[in-house]
Design an enzyme around this catalytic site. Structure first.
Site, PDB file in Angstrom:
ATOM      1  N   GLY A  37      10.993 -45.320  46.019  1.00 31.98           N
ATOM      2  CA  GLY A  37      12.397 -44.620  46.520  1.00 31.98           C
ATOM      3  C   GLY A  37      12.485 -45.602  47.541  1.00 31.98           C
ATOM      4  N   ARG A  38      11.811 -45.781  48.470  1.00 34.22           N
ATOM      5  CA  ARG A  38      12.439 -46.425  49.653  1.00 34.22           C
ATOM      6  C   ARG A  38      13.447 -47.348  48.736  1.00 34.22           C
ATOM      7  NH1 ARG A  38       7.182 -46.514  52.893  1.00 34.22           N
ATOM      8  NH2 ARG A  38       6.530 -45.842  50.769  1.00 34.22           N
ATOM      9  N   TRP A  39      13.040 -48.689  47.725  1.00 33.30           N
ATOM     10  CA  TRP A  39      13.475 -50.063  47.446  1.00 33.30           C
ATOM     11  C   TRP A  39      14.720 -49.588  46.492  1.00 33.30           C
ATOM     12  CZ3 TRP A  39      15.399 -51.196  42.886  1.00 33.30           C
ATOM     13  CH2 TRP A  39      15.764 -52.487  43.041  1.00 33.30           C
TER      14      TRP A  39
ATOM     15  N   ARG B 139      -2.410 -51.620  48.977  1.00 31.40           N
ATOM     16  CA  ARG B 139      -1.452 -50.540  49.280  1.00 31.40           C
ATOM     17  C   ARG B 139       0.038 -50.944  49.852  1.00 31.40           C
ATOM     18  NH1 ARG B 139      -1.046 -44.830  50.388  1.00 31.40           N
ATOM     19  NH2 ARG B 139       0.846 -43.748  49.303  1.00 31.40           N
TER      20      ARG B 139
ATOM     21  N   ASN C 182       1.823 -35.627  42.283  1.00 31.57           N
ATOM     22  CA  ASN C 182       2.596 -36.244  41.925  1.00 31.57           C
ATOM     23  C   ASN C 182       3.980 -35.464  41.135  1.00 31.57           C
ATOM     24  OD1 ASN C 182       2.173 -39.400  41.776  1.00 31.57           O
ATOM     25  ND2 ASN C 182       3.358 -39.137  43.671  1.00 31.57           N
TER      26      ASN C 182
ATOM     27  N   ARG D  49      -2.821 -45.423  53.789  1.00 30.87           N
ATOM     28  CA  ARG D  49      -3.752 -44.359  53.848  1.00 30.87           C
ATOM     29  C   ARG D  49      -3.770 -44.072  52.000  1.00 30.87           C
ATOM     30  NH1 ARG D  49       1.351 -42.034  55.119  1.00 30.87           N
ATOM     31  NH2 ARG D  49       1.754 -42.122  53.230  1.00 30.87           N
ATOM     32  N   LEU D  50      -5.188 -44.077  51.562  1.00 32.91           N
ATOM     33  CA  LEU D  50      -5.632 -44.205  50.156  1.00 32.91           C
ATOM     34  C   LEU D  50      -5.069 -42.560  49.354  1.00 32.91           C
ATOM     35  CD1 LEU D  50      -8.579 -45.553  48.773  1.00 32.91           C
ATOM     36  CD2 LEU D  50      -9.428 -44.047  49.684  1.00 32.91           C
TER      37      LEU D  50
ATOM     38  N   ASP E 298       3.237 -48.425  45.429  1.00 33.42           N
ATOM     39  CA  ASP E 298       4.354 -47.662  46.510  1.00 33.42           C
ATOM     40  C   ASP E 298       5.568 -48.092  47.388  1.00 33.42           C
ATOM     41  OD1 ASP E 298       5.005 -45.309  47.724  1.00 33.42           O
ATOM     42  OD2 ASP E 298       3.188 -45.834  49.718  1.00 33.42           O
ATOM     43  N   GLY E 299       6.556 -47.614  47.473  1.00 30.96           N
ATOM     44  CA  GLY E 299       7.629 -47.571  47.075  1.00 30.96           C
ATOM     45  C   GLY E 299       9.067 -48.067  46.973  1.00 30.96           C
TER      46      GLY E 299
ATOM     47  N   SER F  17       0.031 -39.317  40.430  1.00 31.57           N
ATOM     48  CA  SER F  17      -1.311 -38.685  40.888  1.00 31.57           C
ATOM     49  C   SER F  17      -1.032 -36.859  40.427  1.00 31.57           C
ATOM     50  CB  SER F  17      -1.013 -38.843  42.717  1.00 31.57           C
ATOM     51  OG  SER F  17       0.009 -37.712  43.254  1.00 31.57           O
TER      52      SER F  17
HETATM   53  C1  FPP Z   1       4.761 -44.372  44.531  1.00 35.09           C
HETATM   54  O1  FPP Z   1       6.414 -45.059  45.330  1.00 35.09           O
HETATM   55  C2  FPP Z   1       5.547 -44.661  43.377  1.00 35.09           C
HETATM   56  C3  FPP Z   1       5.094 -43.410  42.208  1.00 35.09           C
HETATM   57  C4  FPP Z   1       5.168 -42.299  42.267  1.00 35.09           C
HETATM   58  C5  FPP Z   1       5.112 -43.950  40.545  1.00 35.09           C
HETATM   59  C6  FPP Z   1       4.778 -44.989  40.210  1.00 35.09           C
HETATM   60  C7  FPP Z   1       4.868 -45.826  38.444  1.00 35.09           C
HETATM   61  C8  FPP Z   1       5.640 -46.454  38.113  1.00 35.09           C
HETATM   62  C9  FPP Z   1       5.747 -47.720  38.990  1.00 35.09           C
HETATM   63  C10 FPP Z   1       6.071 -46.721  36.700  1.00 35.09           C
HETATM   64  C11 FPP Z   1       4.320 -46.737  36.045  1.00 35.09           C
HETATM   65  C12 FPP Z   1       4.616 -47.240  34.729  1.00 35.09           C
HETATM   66  C13 FPP Z   1       4.393 -47.940  34.411  1.00 35.09           C
HETATM   67  C14 FPP Z   1       4.263 -48.983  33.261  1.00 35.09           C
HETATM   68  C15 FPP Z   1       2.741 -48.848  35.438  1.00 35.09           C
HETATM   69  P1  FPP Z   1       6.500 -44.166  45.634  1.00 35.09           P
HETATM   70  O2  FPP Z   1       7.860 -43.086  44.943  1.00 35.09           O
HETATM   71  O3  FPP Z   1       6.616 -42.362  46.823  1.00 35.09           O
HETATM   72  O4  FPP Z   1       8.181 -44.626  46.456  1.00 35.09           O
HETATM   73  P2  FPP Z   1       8.554 -44.098  48.445  1.00 35.09           P
HETATM   74  O5  FPP Z   1       7.075 -43.833  49.399  1.00 35.09           O
HETATM   75  O6  FPP Z   1       9.602 -44.984  48.152  1.00 35.09           O
HETATM   76  O7  FPP Z   1       9.404 -42.821  47.747  1.00 35.09           O
END
Ligand code: FPP
Length: 247
Positions: free
Chosen positions: A31-33, A194, A76, A200-201, A28-29, A73
């Protein structure tokens, strides 16, 4: 359930004789990154995939047996189509590369989730990676794609109901039910990580997490690395796992 938030007081030594057999991560994170850097969210996912590679390699080097990651998920799909397409594209690129290197690394790959709705190209890559790596004995990576803990449990219940209708009259025990989950035959996660400061789960491994230890950190997933994984394992090794018993 042992809840723990990381702190800077995590100095210690990692004991390779007491590793968690199974680590699960909510990546997680991303998007914020990206937002913090004025980049599109998809750039965060691309760097997140790099982080996953580093962490998987580190697990392999340490001798962790199972690594389960939440890549996409069932919820998503509600994200903008561009972002969903980008995540699927990153996954596709990763699988193309994985097919080239998995034999050398002996990495075994499994997919948890309903992959039947993914693109034909992705479905083919998933089937190919599972087929090629089926007998490999290195770290087993379980990639959760279109995965939700609740739908996994419902699916398992439906499969069991079908078997029952077909004549299985035996009692339904926890051990038996587990055979219908995506994780059949795999030990429950010892440690669930996490990042990104969320506690959260989020519908991840709902059944399997009953006695997992939890580790939370404010570090965003794209900034997570080998050192952060070591920290999480060191914290895990300080836990007293009682499984409901008194010691
Ligand atoms: C959650 O961060 C991340 C996801 C919903 C997608 C994760 C997918 C990848 C890392 C790429 C998948 C590919 C491989 C090879 C593992 P977020 O977007 O919810 O972040 P935020 O909470 O900061 O908005």
């Amino acid at each position: 359930m042992g809840l723990f938030k990381s702190s800077d007081k995590t100095a210690g030594r990692l004991d390779t004789d007491r590793l968690p057999r199974h680590i699960a991560i909510i990546m997680d994170g991303n998007g914020r990154w990206a937002k913090k850097r004025g980049l599109p969210r998809t750039a965060g996912h691309a760097v997140g995939a790099e982080t996953f590679r580093k962490v998987a390699t580190h697990c392999k080097e340490l001798g962790v047996e199972y690594l389960t990651v939440y890549a996409f998920s069932t919820e998503n799909w509600k994200r903008p189509k561009d972002e969903v397409d980008a995540i699927m594209g990153i996954l596709e690129t990763y699988l193309h590369e994985a097919i080239e290197t998995m034999e050398r690394d002996r990495v075994k790959m499994k997919f948890f989730g309903d992959v039947s709705v993914l693109s034909p190209a992705l479905r083919e890559l998933i089937a190919e990676t599972e087929r090629i790596s089926d007998t490999f004995d290195g770290v087993q990576v379980n990639m959760c794609v279109n995965y939700g803990g609740r739908s996994e449990i419902i699916r398992a219940a439906e499969c069991w109901a079908r078997d029952r209708e077909a004549g299985d009259t035996g009692e339904l025990t926890e051990e038996k039910f587990e055979r219908y989950l995506y994780s059949a035959g795999i030990p429950d996660p010892d440690l669930i990580i996490r990042p990104s400061g969320e506690y959260r789960l989020s519908n991840f491994l709902m059944w399997q997490s009953a006695y997992s230890e939890f580790y939370f950190t404010d570090v965003l997933w794209p900034d997570f690395n080998e050192r952060e994984l070591d920290r999480a394992i060191i914290e895990y090794q300080r836990r007293d796992r009682r499984y409901g018993m008194i010691r």
